[in-house]
Design a protein around this motif. Structure first.
Motif, PDB file in Angstrom:
ATOM      1  N   ALA A  20       0.796  -1.222   0.000  1.00 36.83           N
ATOM      2  CA  ALA A  20       0.000   0.000   0.000  1.00 36.83           C
ATOM      3  C   ALA A  20       0.829   1.274   0.000  1.00 36.83           C
ATOM      4  O   ALA A  20       0.328   2.331  -0.366  1.00 36.83           O
ATOM      5  CB  ALA A  20      -0.947  -0.001   1.199  1.00 36.83           C
ATOM      6  N   ASN A  21       2.086   1.178   0.415  1.00 37.71           N
ATOM      7  CA  ASN A  21       2.894   2.402   0.488  1.00 37.71           C
ATOM      8  C   ASN A  21       4.328   2.202   0.002  1.00 37.71           C
ATOM      9  O   ASN A  21       5.216   2.956   0.362  1.00 37.71           O
ATOM     10  CB  ASN A  21       2.886   2.972   1.905  1.00 37.71           C
ATOM     11  N   ILE A  22       4.560   1.199  -0.856  1.00 36.92           N
ATOM     12  CA  ILE A  22       5.893   0.972  -1.411  1.00 36.92           C
ATOM     13  C   ILE A  22       5.833   1.197  -2.921  1.00 36.92           C
ATOM     14  O   ILE A  22       5.137   0.490  -3.639  1.00 36.92           O
ATOM     15  CB  ILE A  22       6.407  -0.445  -1.106  1.00 36.92           C
ATOM     16  N   HIS A  23       6.565   2.203  -3.381  1.00 36.90           N
ATOM     17  CA  HIS A  23       6.529   2.634  -4.777  1.00 36.90           C
ATOM     18  C   HIS A  23       7.854   2.331  -5.470  1.00 36.90           C
ATOM     19  O   HIS A  23       8.916   2.407  -4.843  1.00 36.90           O
ATOM     20  CB  HIS A  23       6.307   4.150  -4.864  1.00 36.90           C
ATOM     21  N   ASN A  24       7.793   2.047  -6.752  1.00 38.00           N
ATOM     22  CA  ASN A  24       8.986   1.967  -7.584  1.00 38.00           C
ATOM     23  C   ASN A  24       9.535   3.388  -7.658  1.00 38.00           C
ATOM     24  O   ASN A  24       8.828   4.311  -8.059  1.00 38.00           O
ATOM     25  CB  ASN A  24       8.613   1.447  -8.974  1.00 38.00           C
ATOM     26  N   VAL A  47     -11.679  -6.812   3.613  1.00 39.91           N
ATOM     27  CA  VAL A  47     -10.849  -5.858   2.882  1.00 39.91           C
ATOM     28  C   VAL A  47      -9.487  -5.920   3.562  1.00 39.91           C
ATOM     29  O   VAL A  47      -9.373  -5.705   4.773  1.00 39.91           O
ATOM     30  CB  VAL A  47     -11.434  -4.435   2.927  1.00 39.91           C
ATOM     31  N   VAL A  48      -8.447  -6.259   2.778  1.00 35.35           N
ATOM     32  CA  VAL A  48      -7.104  -6.474   3.341  1.00 35.35           C
ATOM     33  C   VAL A  48      -6.134  -5.480   2.716  1.00 35.35           C
ATOM     34  O   VAL A  48      -6.085  -5.331   1.497  1.00 35.35           O
ATOM     35  CB  VAL A  48      -6.619  -7.926   3.065  1.00 35.35           C
ATOM     36  N   MET A  49      -5.361  -4.808   3.575  1.00 32.65           N
ATOM     37  CA  MET A  49      -4.336  -3.855   3.140  1.00 32.65           C
ATOM     38  C   MET A  49      -3.008  -4.253   3.759  1.00 32.65           C
ATOM     39  O   MET A  49      -2.982  -4.843   4.839  1.00 32.65           O
ATOM     40  CB  MET A  49      -4.675  -2.444   3.609  1.00 32.65           C
ATOM     41  N   GLY A  50      -1.914  -3.926   3.083  1.00 39.84           N
ATOM     42  CA  GLY A  50      -0.585  -4.237   3.613  1.00 39.84           C
ATOM     43  C   GLY A  50       0.322  -3.019   3.552  1.00 39.84           C
ATOM     44  O   GLY A  50       0.522  -2.437   2.495  1.00 39.84           O
ATOM     45  N   PHE A  51       0.853  -2.618   4.705  1.00 43.47           N
ATOM     46  CA  PHE A  51       1.724  -1.442   4.809  1.00 43.47           C
ATOM     47  C   PHE A  51       3.096  -1.825   5.345  1.00 43.47           C
ATOM     48  O   PHE A  51       3.231  -2.766   6.117  1.00 43.47           O
ATOM     49  CB  PHE A  51       1.126  -0.413   5.788  1.00 43.47           C
ATOM     50  N   LEU A  52       4.078  -1.034   4.966  1.00 39.43           N
ATOM     51  CA  LEU A  52       5.401  -1.074   5.575  1.00 39.43           C
ATOM     52  C   LEU A  52       5.472   0.142   6.483  1.00 39.43           C
ATOM     53  O   LEU A  52       4.926   1.198   6.156  1.00 39.43           O
ATOM     54  CB  LEU A  52       6.490  -1.005   4.495  1.00 39.43           C
ATOM     55  N   TYR A  53       6.140   0.000   7.622  1.00 38.13           N
ATOM     56  CA  TYR A  53       6.250   1.138   8.543  1.00 38.13           C
ATOM     57  C   TYR A  53       6.876   2.334   7.827  1.00 38.13           C
ATOM     58  O   TYR A  53       7.409   2.223   6.735  1.00 38.13           O
ATOM     59  CB  TYR A  53       7.057   0.746   9.782  1.00 38.13           C
ATOM     60  N   ASN A  54       6.809   3.487   8.436  1.00 37.64           N
ATOM     61  CA  ASN A  54       7.320   4.727   7.837  1.00 37.64           C
ATOM     62  C   ASN A  54       8.845   4.683   7.734  1.00 37.64           C
ATOM     63  O   ASN A  54       9.558   5.365   8.457  1.00 37.64           O
ATOM     64  CB  ASN A  54       6.866   5.940   8.643  1.00 37.64           C
ATOM     65  N   ARG A  63      10.457   3.933  -3.013  1.00 36.05           N
ATOM     66  CA  ARG A  63      10.074   5.059  -2.168  1.00 36.05           C
ATOM     67  C   ARG A  63       8.967   4.550  -1.264  1.00 36.05           C
ATOM     68  O   ARG A  63       7.965   4.020  -1.738  1.00 36.05           O
ATOM     69  CB  ARG A  63       9.551   6.234  -3.000  1.00 36.05           C
ATOM     70  N   VAL A  64       9.181   4.660   0.029  1.00 38.00           N
ATOM     71  CA  VAL A  64       8.168   4.242   0.990  1.00 38.00           C
ATOM     72  C   VAL A  64       7.441   5.500   1.446  1.00 38.00           C
ATOM     73  O   VAL A  64       8.027   6.365   2.100  1.00 38.00           O
ATOM     74  CB  VAL A  64       8.790   3.503   2.195  1.00 38.00           C
ATOM     75  N   SER A  65       6.175   5.599   1.072  1.00 32.53           N
ATOM     76  CA  SER A  65       5.405   6.765   1.493  1.00 32.53           C
ATOM     77  C   SER A  65       4.940   6.551   2.930  1.00 32.53           C
ATOM     78  O   SER A  65       4.766   5.419   3.386  1.00 32.53           O
ATOM     79  CB  SER A  65       4.211   7.011   0.562  1.00 32.53           C
ATOM     80  N   ARG A  66       4.764   7.636   3.630  1.00 33.80           N
ATOM     81  CA  ARG A  66       4.271   7.551   5.000  1.00 33.80           C
ATOM     82  C   ARG A  66       2.846   6.994   4.966  1.00 33.80           C
ATOM     83  O   ARG A  66       2.095   7.248   4.017  1.00 33.80           O
ATOM     84  CB  ARG A  66       4.316   8.914   5.667  1.00 33.80           C
ATOM     85  N   VAL A  67       2.481   6.251   5.976  1.00 33.01           N
ATOM     86  CA  VAL A  67       1.147   5.655   6.032  1.00 33.01           C
ATOM     87  C   VAL A  67       0.084   6.752   5.942  1.00 33.01           C
ATOM     88  O   VAL A  67      -0.916   6.606   5.240  1.00 33.01           O
ATOM     89  CB  VAL A  67       0.987   4.803   7.310  1.00 33.01           C
ATOM     90  N   GLU A  68       0.334   7.865   6.614  1.00 38.14           N
ATOM     91  CA  GLU A  68      -0.620   8.972   6.590  1.00 38.14           C
ATOM     92  C   GLU A  68      -0.826   9.494   5.164  1.00 38.14           C
ATOM     93  O   GLU A  68      -1.925   9.883   4.785  1.00 38.14           O
ATOM     94  CB  GLU A  68      -0.130  10.125   7.474  1.00 38.14           C
ATOM     95  N   GLU A  69       0.234   9.520   4.374  1.00 36.45           N
ATOM     96  CA  GLU A  69       0.151   9.952   2.973  1.00 36.45           C
ATOM     97  C   GLU A  69      -0.647   8.939   2.151  1.00 36.45           C
ATOM     98  O   GLU A  69      -1.499   9.315   1.343  1.00 36.45           O
ATOM     99  CB  GLU A  69       1.556  10.098   2.390  1.00 36.45           C
ATOM    100  N   ALA A  70      -0.380   7.660   2.365  1.00 36.25           N
ATOM    101  CA  ALA A  70      -1.083   6.608   1.625  1.00 36.25           C
ATOM    102  C   ALA A  70      -2.588   6.670   1.885  1.00 36.25           C
ATOM    103  O   ALA A  70      -3.394   6.449   0.981  1.00 36.25           O
ATOM    104  CB  ALA A  70      -0.530   5.233   1.996  1.00 36.25           C
ATOM    105  N   TRP A  75      -7.088   5.254  -3.819  1.00 41.86           N
ATOM    106  CA  TRP A  75      -7.300   3.830  -3.581  1.00 41.86           C
ATOM    107  C   TRP A  75      -7.813   3.581  -2.159  1.00 41.86           C
ATOM    108  O   TRP A  75      -8.608   2.665  -1.935  1.00 41.86           O
ATOM    109  CB  TRP A  75      -6.034   3.005  -3.855  1.00 41.86           C
ATOM    110  N   PHE A  76      -7.353   4.396  -1.181  1.00 42.09           N
ATOM    111  CA  PHE A  76      -7.778   4.193   0.208  1.00 42.09           C
ATOM    112  C   PHE A  76      -9.260   4.532   0.364  1.00 42.09           C
ATOM    113  O   PHE A  76     -10.006   3.806   1.022  1.00 42.09           O
ATOM    114  CB  PHE A  76      -6.928   5.041   1.161  1.00 42.09           C
ATOM    115  N   LYS A  77      -9.675   5.599  -0.272  1.00 38.89           N
ATOM    116  CA  LYS A  77     -11.096   5.965  -0.236  1.00 38.89           C
ATOM    117  C   LYS A  77     -11.948   4.871  -0.895  1.00 38.89           C
ATOM    118  O   LYS A  77     -13.020   4.526  -0.408  1.00 38.89           O
ATOM    119  CB  LYS A  77     -11.299   7.315  -0.912  1.00 38.89           C
TER     120      LYS A  77
END
Length: 95
Positions: A20-24, A47-54, A63-70, A75-77
């Motif tokens: 959910a928050n790991i970008h190329n 509904v399943v989401m997967g995040f990496l910590y900040n 690029r790992v975006s902050r969870v708050e940004e994601a 897609w989150f909405k």
């Protein structure tokens, strides 16, 4: 990271490789899917989401975006709209 995509590893999971928050870093596209909906044997939906910590010191390929940004992304909405009729929300977090 490039190898995971080009080798077919990510696509092999059919949308269930969750990032959910790991970008190329070169394209800024998510490596995998931000979320998925899993249907149970008796009609339950999760509904399943997967995040990496900040992570601030990730390798240069991602690029790992902050969870708050994601959570501000479209897609989150969309996921939350689907969650309104789901039985549960599952958040997987790699800490």
């Amino acid at each position: 990271i490039t190898n995971l995509v080009s080798s077919g590893f990510v696509s092999h999971w059919g949308g269930k490789y969750l990032t959910a928050n790991i970008h190329n870093a070169s394209t800024d596209e998510l490596i995998g899917s931000p979320y998925t909906v899993v249907s149970g044997r008796h009609g339950q939906e999760l509904v399943v989401m997967g995040f990496l910590y900040n992570m601030e010191n990730a390798c240069g390929a991602v690029r790992v975006s902050r969870v708050e940004e994601a959570m501000q992304q479209a897609w989150f909405k969309e996921a939350m709209a689907k969650a309104a009729s789901a039985d549960a929300i599952v958040v997987l977090v790699h800490m």
